[in-house]
Every structure is written in structure tokens, then in C-alpha cells.
Motif scaffolding. Structure first.
Motif, PDB file in Angstrom:
ATOM      1  N   LEU A  92       0.811  -1.049  -0.021  1.00  0.00           N
ATOM      2  CA  LEU A  92       0.121   0.071   0.037  1.00  0.00           C
ATOM      3  C   LEU A  92       0.917   1.279  -0.090  1.00  0.00           C
ATOM      4  N   ALA A  93       1.820   1.204   0.964  1.00  0.00           N
ATOM      5  CA  ALA A  93       2.903   2.355   1.045  1.00  0.00           C
ATOM      6  C   ALA A  93       3.570   2.625  -0.445  1.00  0.00           C
ATOM      7  N   LEU A  94       4.192   1.545  -0.802  1.00  0.00           N
ATOM      8  CA  LEU A  94       4.788   1.745  -2.165  1.00  0.00           C
ATOM      9  C   LEU A  94       3.979   2.258  -3.392  1.00  0.00           C
ATOM     10  N   SER A  95       2.674   1.785  -3.398  1.00  0.00           N
ATOM     11  CA  SER A  95       1.692   2.029  -4.392  1.00  0.00           C
ATOM     12  C   SER A  95       1.110   3.431  -3.971  1.00  0.00           C
ATOM     13  N   ALA A  96       1.372   4.077  -2.794  1.00  0.00           N
ATOM     14  CA  ALA A  96       0.941   5.413  -2.746  1.00  0.00           C
ATOM     15  C   ALA A  96       2.180   6.270  -3.100  1.00  0.00           C
ATOM     16  N   GLY A  97       3.152   5.877  -3.556  1.00  0.00           N
ATOM     17  CA  GLY A  97       4.285   6.794  -3.892  1.00  0.00           C
ATOM     18  C   GLY A  97       5.429   6.911  -3.194  1.00  0.00           C
ATOM     19  N   PHE A  98       5.689   5.906  -1.868  1.00  0.00           N
ATOM     20  CA  PHE A  98       6.872   5.901  -1.120  1.00  0.00           C
ATOM     21  C   PHE A  98       7.866   5.165  -1.983  1.00  0.00           C
ATOM     22  N   THR A  99       8.961   5.445  -1.629  1.00  0.00           N
ATOM     23  CA  THR A  99      10.056   5.089  -2.106  1.00  0.00           C
ATOM     24  C   THR A  99      10.742   3.956  -1.387  1.00  0.00           C
ATOM     25  N   GLY A 100      10.326   3.787  -0.063  1.00  0.00           N
ATOM     26  CA  GLY A 100      10.900   2.729   0.633  1.00  0.00           C
ATOM     27  C   GLY A 100       9.905   2.480   2.059  1.00  0.00           C
ATOM     28  N   TYR A 101      10.225   1.443   2.630  1.00  0.00           N
ATOM     29  CA  TYR A 101       9.303   1.065   3.725  1.00  0.00           C
ATOM     30  C   TYR A 101       9.893   0.457   4.936  1.00  0.00           C
ATOM     31  N   ILE A 102      10.025   1.158   6.310  1.00  0.00           N
ATOM     32  CA  ILE A 102      10.653   0.759   7.180  1.00  0.00           C
ATOM     33  C   ILE A 102       9.956   0.511   8.329  1.00  0.00           C
ATOM     34  N   THR A 103       9.853  -0.816   9.086  1.00  0.00           N
ATOM     35  CA  THR A 103       9.036  -0.863  10.374  1.00  0.00           C
ATOM     36  C   THR A 103       9.863  -0.429  11.638  1.00  0.00           C
ATOM     37  N   LYS A 104       9.214  -0.382  12.573  1.00  0.00           N
ATOM     38  CA  LYS A 104       9.589   0.133  14.106  1.00  0.00           C
ATOM     39  C   LYS A 104       9.290  -1.128  14.650  1.00  0.00           C
ATOM     40  N   PRO A 105      10.340  -1.544  15.722  1.00  0.00           N
ATOM     41  CA  PRO A 105      11.472  -0.922  16.043  1.00  0.00           C
ATOM     42  C   PRO A 105      12.483  -0.667  14.868  1.00  0.00           C
ATOM     43  N   ILE A 106      13.109   0.381  14.881  1.00  0.00           N
ATOM     44  CA  ILE A 106      14.076   0.476  13.600  1.00  0.00           C
ATOM     45  C   ILE A 106      15.290  -0.264  13.918  1.00  0.00           C
ATOM     46  N   ARG A 107      15.865  -0.773  12.770  1.00  0.00           N
ATOM     47  CA  ARG A 107      17.279  -1.393  12.858  1.00  0.00           C
ATOM     48  C   ARG A 107      18.014  -0.246  12.284  1.00  0.00           C
ATOM     49  N   MET A 108      18.937   0.412  12.906  1.00  0.00           N
ATOM     50  CA  MET A 108      19.475   1.347  12.621  1.00  0.00           C
ATOM     51  C   MET A 108      20.452   0.958  11.278  1.00  0.00           C
ATOM     52  N   SER A 109      20.922  -0.061  11.338  1.00  0.00           N
ATOM     53  CA  SER A 109      21.735  -0.530   9.989  1.00  0.00           C
ATOM     54  C   SER A 109      20.973  -0.449   8.759  1.00  0.00           C
ATOM     55  N   GLU A 110      19.541  -1.111   8.995  1.00  0.00           N
ATOM     56  CA  GLU A 110      18.874  -1.085   7.722  1.00  0.00           C
ATOM     57  C   GLU A 110      18.447   0.235   7.501  1.00  0.00           C
ATOM     58  N   LEU A 111      18.061   1.175   8.214  1.00  0.00           N
ATOM     59  CA  LEU A 111      18.053   2.716   7.852  1.00  0.00           C
ATOM     60  C   LEU A 111      18.852   3.455   7.189  1.00  0.00           C
ATOM     61  N   ARG A 112      20.215   3.117   8.172  1.00  0.00           N
ATOM     62  CA  ARG A 112      21.425   4.015   7.280  1.00  0.00           C
ATOM     63  C   ARG A 112      21.527   3.109   5.847  1.00  0.00           C
ATOM     64  N   SER A 113      21.303   2.148   5.644  1.00  0.00           N
ATOM     65  CA  SER A 113      21.444   1.392   4.201  1.00  0.00           C
ATOM     66  C   SER A 113      20.694   1.883   3.261  1.00  0.00           C
ATOM     67  N   GLU A 114      19.333   2.092   3.877  1.00  0.00           N
ATOM     68  CA  GLU A 114      18.262   2.570   2.899  1.00  0.00           C
ATOM     69  C   GLU A 114      18.545   3.814   2.672  1.00  0.00           C
ATOM     70  N   VAL A 115      18.836   4.865   3.461  1.00  0.00           N
ATOM     71  CA  VAL A 115      19.055   6.198   3.218  1.00  0.00           C
ATOM     72  C   VAL A 115      20.406   6.414   2.159  1.00  0.00           C
ATOM     73  N   THR A 116      21.317   5.749   2.608  1.00  0.00           N
ATOM     74  CA  THR A 116      22.635   5.790   1.743  1.00  0.00           C
ATOM     75  C   THR A 116      22.199   5.203   0.259  1.00  0.00           C
ATOM     76  N   ARG A 117      21.450   4.114  -0.004  1.00  0.00           N
ATOM     77  CA  ARG A 117      21.161   3.588  -1.242  1.00  0.00           C
ATOM     78  C   ARG A 117      20.247   4.508  -1.992  1.00  0.00           C
ATOM     79  N   LEU A 118      19.425   5.242  -1.237  1.00  0.00           N
ATOM     80  CA  LEU A 118      18.441   6.008  -2.003  1.00  0.00           C
ATOM     81  C   LEU A 118      18.898   7.568  -2.258  1.00  0.00           C
ATOM     82  N   LEU A 119      19.857   7.859  -1.739  1.00  0.00           N
ATOM     83  CA  LEU A 119      20.825   9.232  -2.025  1.00  0.00           C
ATOM     84  C   LEU A 119      21.593   9.063  -2.960  1.00  0.00           C
TER      85      LEU A 119
END
Length: 120
Positions: A92-119
Motif C-alpha cells: 500500500l505504501a509503495l503504491s501510494a508513492g513511497f520509495t521505501g518502507y521501514i518498520t519500527k522498532p527501527i534497525r539502525m543499520s537498515e535505515l542507514r543502508s536505505e538512506v545511503t542507497r536512495l541518496l
């Protein structure tokens, strides 16, 4: 320096994500609700957004719907953040236009990788 806007109604969550992103060299902006997120995005033109799906004022889905209508925000990375991940929410989120999707509790390594990849 790249700018990231974090919109989450949980102050501790914003602080945790913000601290990690600052340590990676990003300028971090924060919004406590969807209305402020929309205002700050339009005012500050961040390079990347992280939007909680469930916020007061406007939800992350409502914020992205507004932003994606504007040429400036048509292709910038915007990641959905949620604590209540249910089956089908990612799609649903991706079809709404989001580029990525992260669940809480956040794994910092996953967030860091996603931000780096998308930027990149």
C-alpha cells in the motif's frame, strides 16, 4: 550536505533517527505531525523524507499524496515508517508513492543502508 526531514509524532523516535543521520553527515529537520511535515518540506526542500504513516493532522499517506502532486517532490526519495505493520501495508505504501518502507522498532543499520542507497 544532504538534508533529511523526519516526520514522526514520537519525539524519542525522531531523536534516535536524527542522531544517527547527523552522525552520518546529514542535516536533519524534524516535524511532529503531518501538517508540519508538509509545511517544512515545502519551505526547506529536503533531499530525503522519512514519514511516519500514523501522525496527527495529516497521515504520512496524506502528506505523500500532496507532495507527489508537486513537480519538485515527484521523484525525491520518501520512506514510510510505521510501528503497525500489517500484511499488505508495504505494498500500500509503495503504491501510494513511497520509495521505501521501514518498520519500527527501527534497525539502525537498515535505515542507514536505505538512506545511503536512495541518496546515491
Amino acid at each position: 550536505m544532504k538534508t533529511v526531514l523526519i516526520a514522526d509524532d514520537n519525539p524519542a523516535g525522531r531523536e534516535l533517527i536524527g542522531t544517527m543521520l547527523q552522525s552520518c553527515g546529514y542535516l536533519v529537520l524534524e516535524a511532529a505531525d503531518g501538517i508540519d511535515a508538509l509545511r517544512q518540506a515545502r519551505q526547506n526542500h529536503p533531499d530525503f523524507l522519512i514519514l511516519d504513516l500514523h501522525m496527527p493532522g495529516l497521515s504520512g499517506l496524506e502528506v505523500i499524496a500532496e507532495l507527489r502532486k508537486e513537480d519538485e517532490f515527484a521523484s525525491i526519495p520518501i520512506v514510510a515508517l510505521t510501528a503497525s505493520a500489517m500484511k499488505g501495508d508495504r505494498e500500500l505504501a509503495l503504491s501510494a508513492g513511497f520509495t521505501g518502507y521501514i518498520t519500527k522498532p527501527i534497525r539502525m543499520s537498515e535505515l542507514r543502508s536505505e538512506v545511503t542507497r536512495l541518496l546515491q
